[in-house]
Design a protein around this motif. Structure first.
Motif, PDB file in Angstrom:
ATOM      1  N   ALA A  29       0.832  -1.199   0.000  1.00 19.65           N
ATOM      2  CA  ALA A  29       0.000   0.000   0.000  1.00 19.65           C
ATOM      3  C   ALA A  29       0.872   1.257   0.000  1.00 19.65           C
ATOM      4  CB  ALA A  29      -0.910  -0.003   1.227  1.00 19.65           C
ATOM      5  N   ALA A  75      -5.507   9.799   7.168  1.00 15.73           N
ATOM      6  CA  ALA A  75      -5.041   8.674   6.353  1.00 15.73           C
ATOM      7  C   ALA A  75      -6.206   8.063   5.578  1.00 15.73           C
ATOM      8  CB  ALA A  75      -4.372   7.624   7.236  1.00 15.73           C
ATOM      9  N   ARG A  76      -5.923   7.666   4.349  1.00  8.53           N
ATOM     10  CA  ARG A  76      -6.938   7.094   3.466  1.00  8.53           C
ATOM     11  C   ARG A  76      -6.911   5.565   3.538  1.00  8.53           C
ATOM     12  NH1 ARG A  76      -3.909  10.366   0.442  1.00  8.53           N
ATOM     13  NH2 ARG A  76      -3.338   8.686  -0.987  1.00  8.53           N
ATOM     14  N   PRO A  77      -8.010   4.918   3.209  1.00  7.06           N
ATOM     15  CA  PRO A  77      -8.089   3.448   3.305  1.00  7.06           C
ATOM     16  C   PRO A  77      -7.032   2.714   2.490  1.00  7.06           C
ATOM     17  CG  PRO A  77     -10.274   4.378   2.965  1.00  7.06           C
ATOM     18  CD  PRO A  77      -9.293   5.508   2.811  1.00  7.06           C
ATOM     19  N   GLU A  78      -6.578   3.291   1.383  1.00  6.96           N
ATOM     20  CA  GLU A  78      -5.578   2.622   0.539  1.00  6.96           C
ATOM     21  C   GLU A  78      -4.145   2.830   1.045  1.00  6.96           C
ATOM     22  OE1 GLU A  78      -6.332   6.680  -1.316  1.00  6.96           O
ATOM     23  OE2 GLU A  78      -7.571   5.125  -0.424  1.00  6.96           O
ATOM     24  N   GLN A  79      -4.007   3.518   2.150  1.00  8.82           N
ATOM     25  CA  GLN A  79      -2.692   3.738   2.745  1.00  8.82           C
ATOM     26  C   GLN A  79      -2.505   2.799   3.936  1.00  8.82           C
ATOM     27  OE1 GLN A  79      -3.354   8.023   3.444  1.00  8.82           O
ATOM     28  NE2 GLN A  79      -1.684   8.407   1.996  1.00  8.82           N
ATOM     29  N   VAL A  80      -1.279   2.742   4.433  1.00 10.19           N
ATOM     30  CA  VAL A  80      -0.988   2.063   5.686  1.00 10.19           C
ATOM     31  C   VAL A  80      -0.054   2.983   6.462  1.00 10.19           C
ATOM     32  CG1 VAL A  80       0.912   0.693   4.717  1.00 10.19           C
ATOM     33  CG2 VAL A  80      -0.237  -0.077   6.788  1.00 10.19           C
ATOM     34  N   ALA A 116      -7.200   3.858   7.607  1.00 11.01           N
ATOM     35  CA  ALA A 116      -6.117   3.024   7.095  1.00 11.01           C
ATOM     36  C   ALA A 116      -5.654   2.039   8.171  1.00 11.01           C
ATOM     37  CB  ALA A 116      -4.934   3.911   6.686  1.00 11.01           C
TER      38      ALA A 116
END
Length: 173
Positions: A29, A75-80, A116
């Motif tokens: 990610a 933080a966005r869901p596609e990040q970690v 995230a």
């Protein structure tokens, strides 16, 4: 696939940060490194530089020694997010005389609101001698309590010793 919250514990120099970095890299990610250390001297600057080189490219670094909530909630869901480390964050607040109940409540609320996956690195400080002064004992107790609250929320809790992971809760990827 990472758990919503992973806690990576270990002693100083145990390899916990490197293990957590590899876990995050393998997630594939967009990676955020949430740095909590304050650079007070050359020795700490060298340690931060070594960690940066060890991580390599491909990270967005956010320096947040005190207020980590905004980075977590944005933080966005596609990040970690890799938060390294809860111990430095706690130390910063204790040394600044922060209202620890409020600071911790804000931290935990931001974790709950984070979209995230988050990997938190923290030191296990309860396996050594009883500290000789009141501030050190307060720190040890506060760190132990924070680690317990984080572990209760985490789907995966890993202890790292000599660079080797041991799952305390959940299953290693």
């Amino acid at each position: 696939m990472l758990d919503k919250l992973t806690l990576v514990l270990g002693g100083a120099g145990s390899g916990k940060s490197q293990w957590a970095e590899t876990l995050v890299k393998n997630a594939g990610a967009d990676r955020i490194y949430l740095a909590t250390a304050r650079v007070w001297d050359d020795e700490m600057r060298d340690k931060v530089d070594r960690h940066r080189v060890q991580r390599g490219d491909g990270w967005t670094t956010i320096e947040a020694p005190m207020h980590i909530g905004p980075a977590l909630t944005q933080a966005r869901p596609e990040q970690v997010v890799l938060l390294d480390c809860a111990t430095m964050w706690l130390s910063n607040h204790l040394l600044d005389g922060s209202d620890m109940a409020l600071a911790e409540a804000e931290f935990l609320a931001a974790l709950d609101d984070c979209r995230a996956p988050v990997v938190i690195v923290s030191n296990e400080v309860g396996m050594s001698v009883v500290p000789e002064n009141a501030l050190a004992r307060r720190f040890r107790d506060a760190q132990g309590a924070l680690n317990q609250r984080l572990a209760a929320r985490a789907g995966l809790v890993v202890a790292v010793m000599a660079g080797l992971p041991l799952a305390l809760k959940g299953t290693l990827p």
